[in-house]
Design a protein around this motif. Structure first.
Motif, PDB file in Angstrom:
ATOM      1  N   HIS A 293     -26.459 -15.246  28.041  1.00 55.00           N
ATOM      2  CA  HIS A 293     -26.987 -16.574  28.376  1.00 55.00           C
ATOM      3  C   HIS A 293     -28.386 -16.807  27.803  1.00 55.00           C
ATOM      4  O   HIS A 293     -28.904 -17.922  27.901  1.00 55.00           O
ATOM      5  CB  HIS A 293     -27.037 -16.744  29.896  1.00 55.00           C
ATOM      6  CG  HIS A 293     -25.711 -16.553  30.565  1.00 55.00           C
ATOM      7  ND1 HIS A 293     -24.625 -17.380  30.331  1.00 55.00           N
ATOM      8  CD2 HIS A 293     -25.279 -15.626  31.456  1.00 55.00           C
ATOM      9  CE1 HIS A 293     -23.588 -16.974  31.048  1.00 55.00           C
ATOM     10  NE2 HIS A 293     -23.951 -15.908  31.736  1.00 55.00           N
ATOM     11  N   TRP A 294     -28.976 -15.758  27.226  1.00 54.59           N
ATOM     12  CA  TRP A 294     -30.388 -15.849  26.826  1.00 54.59           C
ATOM     13  C   TRP A 294     -30.576 -16.061  25.327  1.00 54.59           C
ATOM     14  O   TRP A 294     -31.666 -15.905  24.801  1.00 54.59           O
ATOM     15  CB  TRP A 294     -31.129 -14.591  27.286  1.00 54.59           C
ATOM     16  CG  TRP A 294     -31.231 -14.546  28.782  1.00 54.59           C
ATOM     17  CD1 TRP A 294     -30.258 -14.139  29.653  1.00 54.59           C
ATOM     18  CD2 TRP A 294     -32.329 -14.965  29.577  1.00 54.59           C
ATOM     19  NE1 TRP A 294     -30.690 -14.280  30.947  1.00 54.59           N
ATOM     20  CE2 TRP A 294     -31.964 -14.780  30.936  1.00 54.59           C
ATOM     21  CE3 TRP A 294     -33.597 -15.461  29.289  1.00 54.59           C
ATOM     22  CZ2 TRP A 294     -32.816 -15.092  31.981  1.00 54.59           C
ATOM     23  CZ3 TRP A 294     -34.452 -15.767  30.341  1.00 54.59           C
ATOM     24  CH2 TRP A 294     -34.055 -15.576  31.669  1.00 54.59           C
ATOM     25  N   THR A 295     -29.524 -16.443  24.623  1.00 49.79           N
ATOM     26  CA  THR A 295     -29.625 -16.740  23.199  1.00 49.79           C
ATOM     27  C   THR A 295     -28.771 -17.950  22.848  1.00 49.79           C
ATOM     28  O   THR A 295     -27.744 -18.204  23.488  1.00 49.79           O
ATOM     29  CB  THR A 295     -29.180 -15.536  22.343  1.00 49.79           C
ATOM     30  OG1 THR A 295     -29.206 -15.900  20.963  1.00 49.79           O
ATOM     31  CG2 THR A 295     -27.776 -15.088  22.700  1.00 49.79           C
ATOM     32  N   THR A 296     -29.208 -18.666  21.833  1.00 51.39           N
ATOM     33  CA  THR A 296     -28.418 -19.786  21.302  1.00 51.39           C
ATOM     34  C   THR A 296     -27.780 -19.407  19.967  1.00 51.39           C
ATOM     35  O   THR A 296     -27.141 -20.239  19.337  1.00 51.39           O
ATOM     36  CB  THR A 296     -29.321 -21.016  21.070  1.00 51.39           C
ATOM     37  OG1 THR A 296     -30.330 -20.688  20.096  1.00 51.39           O
ATOM     38  CG2 THR A 296     -29.988 -21.458  22.356  1.00 51.39           C
ATOM     39  N   ASP A 297     -27.944 -18.135  19.555  1.00 51.47           N
ATOM     40  CA  ASP A 297     -27.580 -17.784  18.175  1.00 51.47           C
ATOM     41  C   ASP A 297     -26.744 -16.515  18.087  1.00 51.47           C
ATOM     42  O   ASP A 297     -26.967 -15.681  17.217  1.00 51.47           O
ATOM     43  CB  ASP A 297     -28.857 -17.624  17.341  1.00 51.47           C
ATOM     44  CG  ASP A 297     -28.558 -17.549  15.848  1.00 51.47           C
ATOM     45  OD1 ASP A 297     -27.480 -18.017  15.435  1.00 51.47           O
ATOM     46  OD2 ASP A 297     -29.379 -16.995  15.115  1.00 51.47           O
ATOM     47  N   GLY A 298     -25.778 -16.351  18.967  1.00 53.61           N
ATOM     48  CA  GLY A 298     -24.861 -15.223  18.851  1.00 53.61           C
ATOM     49  C   GLY A 298     -25.193 -14.067  19.774  1.00 53.61           C
ATOM     50  O   GLY A 298     -26.357 -13.728  19.983  1.00 53.61           O
ATOM     51  N   PHE A 299     -24.149 -13.457  20.311  1.00 56.08           N
ATOM     52  CA  PHE A 299     -24.306 -12.350  21.256  1.00 56.08           C
ATOM     53  C   PHE A 299     -23.182 -11.347  21.041  1.00 56.08           C
ATOM     54  O   PHE A 299     -22.037 -11.727  20.767  1.00 56.08           O
ATOM     55  CB  PHE A 299     -24.257 -12.860  22.703  1.00 56.08           C
ATOM     56  CG  PHE A 299     -24.218 -11.769  23.733  1.00 56.08           C
ATOM     57  CD1 PHE A 299     -25.372 -11.112  24.111  1.00 56.08           C
ATOM     58  CD2 PHE A 299     -23.010 -11.381  24.305  1.00 56.08           C
ATOM     59  CE1 PHE A 299     -25.343 -10.090  25.047  1.00 56.08           C
ATOM     60  CE2 PHE A 299     -22.972 -10.370  25.253  1.00 56.08           C
ATOM     61  CZ  PHE A 299     -24.142  -9.722  25.623  1.00 56.08           C
ATOM     62  N   ARG A 300     -23.535 -10.059  21.169  1.00 54.31           N
ATOM     63  CA  ARG A 300     -22.510  -9.022  21.077  1.00 54.31           C
ATOM     64  C   ARG A 300     -22.871  -7.885  22.032  1.00 54.31           C
ATOM     65  O   ARG A 300     -24.018  -7.455  22.098  1.00 54.31           O
ATOM     66  CB  ARG A 300     -22.414  -8.494  19.649  1.00 54.31           C
ATOM     67  CG  ARG A 300     -21.240  -7.532  19.433  1.00 54.31           C
ATOM     68  CD  ARG A 300     -21.062  -7.211  17.972  1.00 54.31           C
ATOM     69  NE  ARG A 300     -20.717  -8.417  17.210  1.00 54.31           N
ATOM     70  CZ  ARG A 300     -20.578  -8.431  15.894  1.00 54.31           C
ATOM     71  NH1 ARG A 300     -20.776  -7.336  15.187  1.00 54.31           N
ATOM     72  NH2 ARG A 300     -20.270  -9.546  15.269  1.00 54.31           N
ATOM     73  N   LEU A 301     -21.876  -7.423  22.774  1.00 57.63           N
ATOM     74  CA  LEU A 301     -22.064  -6.318  23.724  1.00 57.63           C
ATOM     75  C   LEU A 301     -21.284  -5.104  23.234  1.00 57.63           C
ATOM     76  O   LEU A 301     -20.101  -5.204  22.904  1.00 57.63           O
ATOM     77  CB  LEU A 301     -21.575  -6.721  25.120  1.00 57.63           C
ATOM     78  CG  LEU A 301     -21.540  -5.618  26.174  1.00 57.63           C
ATOM     79  CD1 LEU A 301     -22.948  -5.158  26.543  1.00 57.63           C
ATOM     80  CD2 LEU A 301     -20.797  -6.098  27.429  1.00 57.63           C
ATOM     81  N   HIS A 302     -21.955  -3.940  23.193  1.00 57.97           N
ATOM     82  CA  HIS A 302     -21.319  -2.678  22.827  1.00 57.97           C
ATOM     83  C   HIS A 302     -21.443  -1.713  24.010  1.00 57.97           C
ATOM     84  O   HIS A 302     -22.559  -1.423  24.456  1.00 57.97           O
ATOM     85  CB  HIS A 302     -21.999  -2.049  21.605  1.00 57.97           C
ATOM     86  CG  HIS A 302     -21.931  -2.896  20.377  1.00 57.97           C
ATOM     87  ND1 HIS A 302     -20.872  -2.848  19.485  1.00 57.97           N
ATOM     88  CD2 HIS A 302     -22.799  -3.814  19.877  1.00 57.97           C
ATOM     89  CE1 HIS A 302     -21.091  -3.698  18.495  1.00 57.97           C
ATOM     90  NE2 HIS A 302     -22.248  -4.293  18.712  1.00 57.97           N
ATOM     91  N   THR A 303     -20.323  -1.246  24.508  1.00 54.49           N
ATOM     92  CA  THR A 303     -20.335  -0.231  25.559  1.00 54.49           C
ATOM     93  C   THR A 303     -20.155   1.129  24.902  1.00 54.49           C
ATOM     94  O   THR A 303     -19.206   1.337  24.140  1.00 54.49           O
ATOM     95  CB  THR A 303     -19.216  -0.478  26.581  1.00 54.49           C
ATOM     96  OG1 THR A 303     -19.385  -1.785  27.165  1.00 54.49           O
ATOM     97  CG2 THR A 303     -19.257   0.565  27.684  1.00 54.49           C
ATOM     98  N   VAL A 304     -21.083   2.039  25.185  1.00 56.53           N
ATOM     99  CA  VAL A 304     -21.060   3.357  24.551  1.00 56.53           C
ATOM    100  C   VAL A 304     -21.036   4.430  25.636  1.00 56.53           C
ATOM    101  O   VAL A 304     -21.438   4.192  26.772  1.00 56.53           O
ATOM    102  CB  VAL A 304     -22.286   3.561  23.636  1.00 56.53           C
ATOM    103  CG1 VAL A 304     -22.302   2.523  22.527  1.00 56.53           C
ATOM    104  CG2 VAL A 304     -23.581   3.495  24.434  1.00 56.53           C
ATOM    105  N   PRO A 305     -20.571   5.627  25.315  1.00 55.96           N
ATOM    106  CA  PRO A 305     -20.590   6.708  26.302  1.00 55.96           C
ATOM    107  C   PRO A 305     -22.029   7.082  26.656  1.00 55.96           C
ATOM    108  O   PRO A 305     -22.940   6.927  25.853  1.00 55.96           O
ATOM    109  CB  PRO A 305     -19.902   7.872  25.576  1.00 55.96           C
ATOM    110  CG  PRO A 305     -19.183   7.254  24.427  1.00 55.96           C
ATOM    111  CD  PRO A 305     -19.969   6.052  24.041  1.00 55.96           C
ATOM    112  N   GLY A 306     -22.210   7.553  27.900  1.00 54.73           N
ATOM    113  CA  GLY A 306     -23.526   8.075  28.267  1.00 54.73           C
ATOM    114  C   GLY A 306     -24.184   7.318  29.393  1.00 54.73           C
ATOM    115  O   GLY A 306     -23.726   6.255  29.828  1.00 54.73           O
ATOM    116  N   GLY A 307     -25.276   7.910  29.880  1.00 55.12           N
ATOM    117  CA  GLY A 307     -26.056   7.321  30.951  1.00 55.12           C
ATOM    118  C   GLY A 307     -27.246   6.537  30.409  1.00 55.12           C
ATOM    119  O   GLY A 307     -27.230   6.040  29.277  1.00 55.12           O
ATOM    120  N   HIS A 308     -28.318   6.475  31.195  1.00 57.37           N
ATOM    121  CA  HIS A 308     -29.428   5.583  30.898  1.00 57.37           C
ATOM    122  C   HIS A 308     -30.152   5.929  29.596  1.00 57.37           C
ATOM    123  O   HIS A 308     -30.702   5.044  28.932  1.00 57.37           O
ATOM    124  CB  HIS A 308     -30.417   5.615  32.070  1.00 57.37           C
ATOM    125  CG  HIS A 308     -31.360   4.461  32.111  1.00 57.37           C
ATOM    126  ND1 HIS A 308     -30.945   3.160  32.331  1.00 57.37           N
ATOM    127  CD2 HIS A 308     -32.703   4.402  31.939  1.00 57.37           C
ATOM    128  CE1 HIS A 308     -31.989   2.355  32.312  1.00 57.37           C
ATOM    129  NE2 HIS A 308     -33.071   3.077  32.069  1.00 57.37           N
TER     130      HIS A 308
END
Length: 330
Positions: A293-308
């Motif tokens: 919701h915080w961009t007007t120019d494209g968004f992509r989410l990558h879920t990767v293995p691991g913790g913080h």
């Protein structure tokens, strides 16, 4: 020539390090316009030729008046220019000789410094350079006072980034890990540059999520254990706890100061790429997805293995994805 004055709230002062910040660039522009600033009685005054002051300059003077006052009061103190060898703010991890690569500026997680990301030096693919932001109160800058609010800190980082790139036309990326993601968002708001290709956020929820800095020592230690990345022997050492916890608490105060309600005006005109750790309980992939919701120019989410702390453990994967995204964005 008329004398003008902006109001100055003497009860609200920035951290000591804030005086040497974005204000330097603003002062340079004011000097070019022959606008003279001075401080008298705790207030900021200015005198200017006709037509030198416009709405933009007035807005900048109001927005940064506290920082300008502190900068002018400390003008006698020597400071290193941005991007110079004397500047401690930027630590190159990988830097090509001819300076044509895209530069990834890494803003570390709370309590972390350049050593956390040293594996990025060898992991960076062709086409990317990596520079880590070295914040006061961390590692070799441990003796310095840390910042406690995001405004002056983001001003200074934006100033350093702009200075580092001043002699080139290179594109760049802002990468923020955990608390660094929120700081990176604020830095991006301050950099009006078509060369900023991406804001990349890892293990961080957006500014609309409320965060608290009011944690007991026990709660803070439990949080450190949950995040990982800190050896148990360090957490069990009373001397380490005494030294580190106040600085970490300052970092969390910065995080708390990042809170802002979502609005259309708060959206960036820059693509946002988010990495979330599948085992990170402090920011699940679902929580991190709210950055869309915080961009007007494209968004992509990558879920990767691991913790913080997955960014320090699998840099090759993150950097390869960043390089591919920048290349695809043209």
């Amino acid at each position: 020539m008329a004398l003008h004055e902006t109001e100055h709230d003497t009860g609200s002062r920035p951290a000591a390090g804030a005086a040497f910040s974005f204000a330097d660039r603003l002062l340079e522009e004011l000097r070019r316009r022959r606008i003279r600033l001075w401080v008298d009685g705790g207030r900021l005054h200015y005198d200017a030729p006709a037509h030198a002051i416009d709405d933009r300059i007035l807005g900048l003077l109001r927005r940064h008046r506290d920082t300008l006052v502190q900068r002018l009061l400390h003008a006698e103190e020597p400071t290193a220019g941005p991007g110079t060898p004397g500047s401690q703010w930027l630590r190159p991890l990988k830097q090509t000789p001819h300076g044509t690569n895209t530069v990834v500026f890494v803003i570390p997680a709370a309590g972390s410094g350049p050593s956390t990301y040293r594996s990025w030096a060898e992991a960076a693919p062709e086409g990317l350079d990596v520079v880590c932001v070295h914040l006061p109160g961390r590692e070799e800058r441990f003796a310095e006072e840390p910042y406690t609010t995001v405004g002056p800190l983001a001003d200074r980082i934006a100033h350093e980034v702009a200075g580092h790139l001043a002699d080139s036309a290179r594109p760049f990326v802002l990468f923020g890990h955990s608390a660094g993601g929120l700081i990176g968002y604020e830095v991006a708001r301050r950099l009006d540059s078509a060369r900023l290709k991406l804001l990349v956020v890892a293990a961080s929820t957006p500014p609309s999520e409320a965060h608290t800095a009011d944690l007991t020592d026990t709660e803070l230690l439990d949080a450190l254990r949950d995040w990982g990345g800190t050896p148990e022997e360090a957490l069990s050492d009373s001397a380490v706890r005494t030294a580190v916890l106040p600085r970490l608490r300052a970092d969390l105060a910065v995080v708390a100061s990042c809170h802002r309600p979502w609005s259309e005006a708060a959206r960036l005109a820059v693509p946002i790429v988010v990495f979330a750790g599948a085992e990170d309980e402090s920011g699940t992939p679902e929580d991190c997805a709210a950055w869309s919701h915080w961009t007007t120019d494209g968004f992509r989410l990558h879920t990767v293995p691991g913790g913080h702390f997955f960014p320090a453990q699998q840099p090759a994967r993150l950097l390869r994805t960043i390089a591919e995204t920048v290349s695809g964005a043209g």
